[in-house]
Design a protein around this motif. Structure first.
Motif, PDB file in Angstrom:
ATOM      1  N   VAL A 187      -9.844  17.958  61.954  1.00  0.00           N
ATOM      2  CA  VAL A 187      -9.297  19.068  62.740  1.00  0.00           C
ATOM      3  C   VAL A 187      -9.758  20.445  62.282  1.00  0.00           C
ATOM      4  O   VAL A 187      -9.429  21.447  62.924  1.00  0.00           O
ATOM      5  N   SER A 188     -10.534  20.514  61.194  1.00  0.00           N
ATOM      6  CA  SER A 188     -11.002  21.814  60.731  1.00  0.00           C
ATOM      7  C   SER A 188     -12.523  21.808  60.611  1.00  0.00           C
ATOM      8  O   SER A 188     -13.143  20.761  60.489  1.00  0.00           O
ATOM      9  N   ARG A 189     -13.082  23.009  60.661  1.00  0.00           N
ATOM     10  CA  ARG A 189     -14.529  23.131  60.564  1.00  0.00           C
ATOM     11  C   ARG A 189     -14.990  23.388  59.133  1.00  0.00           C
ATOM     12  O   ARG A 189     -16.101  23.062  58.766  1.00  0.00           O
ATOM     13  N   ARG A 190     -14.132  24.000  58.332  1.00  0.00           N
ATOM     14  CA  ARG A 190     -14.535  24.389  56.983  1.00  0.00           C
ATOM     15  C   ARG A 190     -13.340  24.238  56.044  1.00  0.00           C
ATOM     16  O   ARG A 190     -12.223  24.591  56.391  1.00  0.00           O
ATOM     17  N   GLN A 191     -13.599  23.731  54.849  1.00  0.00           N
ATOM     18  CA  GLN A 191     -12.577  23.606  53.824  1.00  0.00           C
ATOM     19  C   GLN A 191     -13.143  24.196  52.531  1.00  0.00           C
ATOM     20  O   GLN A 191     -14.271  23.886  52.164  1.00  0.00           O
ATOM     21  N   GLU A 192     -12.350  25.046  51.881  1.00  0.00           N
ATOM     22  CA  GLU A 192     -12.815  25.624  50.621  1.00  0.00           C
ATOM     23  C   GLU A 192     -11.663  25.721  49.636  1.00  0.00           C
ATOM     24  O   GLU A 192     -10.496  25.818  50.023  1.00  0.00           O
ATOM     25  N   LEU A 193     -12.017  25.669  48.367  1.00  0.00           N
ATOM     26  CA  LEU A 193     -11.033  25.770  47.301  1.00  0.00           C
ATOM     27  C   LEU A 193     -11.037  27.175  46.724  1.00  0.00           C
ATOM     28  O   LEU A 193     -12.093  27.766  46.528  1.00  0.00           O
ATOM     29  N   MET A 194      -9.813  27.684  46.453  1.00  0.00           N
ATOM     30  CA  MET A 194      -9.689  28.995  45.827  1.00  0.00           C
ATOM     31  C   MET A 194      -8.431  28.984  44.969  1.00  0.00           C
ATOM     32  O   MET A 194      -7.329  28.711  45.475  1.00  0.00           O
ATOM     33  N   ASP A 195      -8.600  29.254  43.690  1.00  0.00           N
ATOM     34  CA  ASP A 195      -7.463  29.367  42.772  1.00  0.00           C
ATOM     35  C   ASP A 195      -6.535  28.158  42.828  1.00  0.00           C
ATOM     36  O   ASP A 195      -5.308  28.296  42.752  1.00  0.00           O
ATOM     37  N   GLY A 196      -7.088  26.968  42.992  1.00  0.00           N
ATOM     38  CA  GLY A 196      -6.285  25.756  43.024  1.00  0.00           C
ATOM     39  C   GLY A 196      -5.637  25.445  44.363  1.00  0.00           C
ATOM     40  O   GLY A 196      -4.775  24.579  44.456  1.00  0.00           O
ATOM     41  N   TYR A 197      -6.044  26.144  45.411  1.00  0.00           N
ATOM     42  CA  TYR A 197      -5.515  25.915  46.752  1.00  0.00           C
ATOM     43  C   TYR A 197      -6.650  25.560  47.699  1.00  0.00           C
ATOM     44  O   TYR A 197      -7.803  25.922  47.474  1.00  0.00           O
ATOM     45  N   LEU A 198      -6.307  24.873  48.780  1.00  0.00           N
ATOM     46  CA  LEU A 198      -7.271  24.515  49.813  1.00  0.00           C
ATOM     47  C   LEU A 198      -7.063  25.418  51.021  1.00  0.00           C
ATOM     48  O   LEU A 198      -5.962  25.485  51.573  1.00  0.00           O
ATOM     49  N   ILE A 199      -8.112  26.126  51.406  1.00  0.00           N
ATOM     50  CA  ILE A 199      -8.097  26.995  52.581  1.00  0.00           C
ATOM     51  C   ILE A 199      -8.921  26.310  53.660  1.00  0.00           C
ATOM     52  O   ILE A 199     -10.011  25.804  53.394  1.00  0.00           O
TER      53      ILE A 199
ATOM     54  N   ILE B 125      -2.827  31.012  55.228  1.00  0.00           N
ATOM     55  CA  ILE B 125      -2.172  29.710  55.202  1.00  0.00           C
ATOM     56  C   ILE B 125      -3.043  28.786  54.365  1.00  0.00           C
ATOM     57  O   ILE B 125      -4.264  28.792  54.503  1.00  0.00           O
ATOM     58  N   TYR B 126      -2.429  28.021  53.467  1.00  0.00           N
ATOM     59  CA  TYR B 126      -3.219  27.210  52.551  1.00  0.00           C
ATOM     60  C   TYR B 126      -2.374  26.088  51.977  1.00  0.00           C
ATOM     61  O   TYR B 126      -1.142  26.123  52.020  1.00  0.00           O
ATOM     62  N   TYR B 127      -3.062  25.081  51.446  1.00  0.00           N
ATOM     63  CA  TYR B 127      -2.424  23.900  50.879  1.00  0.00           C
ATOM     64  C   TYR B 127      -2.522  23.912  49.357  1.00  0.00           C
ATOM     65  O   TYR B 127      -3.557  24.292  48.802  1.00  0.00           O
ATOM     66  N   SER B 128      -1.460  23.429  48.698  1.00  0.00           N
ATOM     67  CA  SER B 128      -1.530  23.152  47.263  1.00  0.00           C
ATOM     68  C   SER B 128      -2.365  21.900  47.079  1.00  0.00           C
ATOM     69  O   SER B 128      -2.274  20.962  47.874  1.00  0.00           O
TER      70      SER B 128
ATOM     71  N   ASP C   5     -10.576  15.785  39.519  1.00  0.00           N
ATOM     72  CA  ASP C   5     -11.975  15.542  39.194  1.00  0.00           C
ATOM     73  C   ASP C   5     -12.790  15.321  40.473  1.00  0.00           C
ATOM     74  O   ASP C   5     -12.976  14.190  40.918  1.00  0.00           O
ATOM     75  N   PHE C   6     -13.235  16.423  41.071  1.00  0.00           N
ATOM     76  CA  PHE C   6     -14.082  16.330  42.259  1.00  0.00           C
ATOM     77  C   PHE C   6     -14.893  17.612  42.352  1.00  0.00           C
ATOM     78  O   PHE C   6     -14.553  18.637  41.770  1.00  0.00           O
ATOM     79  N   ASN C   7     -16.005  17.544  43.068  1.00  0.00           N
ATOM     80  CA  ASN C   7     -16.899  18.695  43.196  1.00  0.00           C
ATOM     81  C   ASN C   7     -16.718  19.455  44.501  1.00  0.00           C
ATOM     82  O   ASN C   7     -16.950  20.646  44.559  1.00  0.00           O
ATOM     83  N   SER C   8     -16.321  18.744  45.551  1.00  0.00           N
ATOM     84  CA  SER C   8     -16.114  19.403  46.838  1.00  0.00           C
ATOM     85  C   SER C   8     -15.072  18.623  47.633  1.00  0.00           C
ATOM     86  O   SER C   8     -14.765  17.475  47.324  1.00  0.00           O
TER      87      SER C   8
END
Length: 153
Positions: free
Chosen positions: A102-114, A121-124, A131-134
């Motif tokens: 349902v999303s086009r882009r997912q990125e990590l920032m400061d331990g959250y998923l945008i 709006i973001y996910y913990s 242990d993952f790279n992306s």
């Protein structure tokens, strides 16, 4: 002044603003008194970087919010059984597989998923994921329980 808005667990989630009829900047005590007779509310204090916060968890964390000493809500989040959504696509308890669909882009920032570059709006990240790279490395069945509104930028 106490706001008479009813707290609901199926209201739309408004990025950077509100969950379930509770908004960032509301008076935490007013919200507490509005819901304490209806829902179980757990209250605890914590300190983060030398700042004291009071956290309120409604109905086991379906909606949670934190306030600083001034009493204004500075953090707002939800998790299941909360049923509301943002943009009909994003909700607490969503799986990584569904997020990929349902999303086009997912990125990590400061331990959250945008997702989709919406920093309001973001996910913990799940506690057991470290242990993952992306995002694409995550199994589709990984569950993102907690959804936040606010601003990461």
């Amino acid at each position: 002044m106490i706001n008479n808005t009813i707290v609901r667990f199926d209201s739309d989630i408004v990025p950077g603003r509100s969950i379930g009829g509770i908004s960032l900047g509301d008076c935490a005590e007013d919200i507490f008194y509005r819901v304490a007779d209806i829902f179980d509310v757990e209250i605890f204090e914590f300190e983060n970087f030398g700042v004291r916060y009071v956290c309120y968890e409604i109905a086991g964390g379906a909606i949670s919010f934190s306030a600083k000493d001034d009493g204004k809500i500075t953090a707002l989040r939800c998790k299941p059984p909360y049923k509301g959504r943002f943009d009909r696509r994003f909700y607490p308890g969503i799986t990584a597989g569904e997020l990929k669909r349902v999303s086009r882009r997912q990125e990590l920032m400061d331990g959250y998923l945008i997702v989709d570059r919406n920093y309001l709006i973001y996910y913990s990240m799940p506690d057991d994921i470290d242990d993952f790279n992306s995002f694409s490395d995550l199994d589709d069945d990984v569950v993102f329980e907690e959804l936040h509104v606010g601003g990461l930028r």
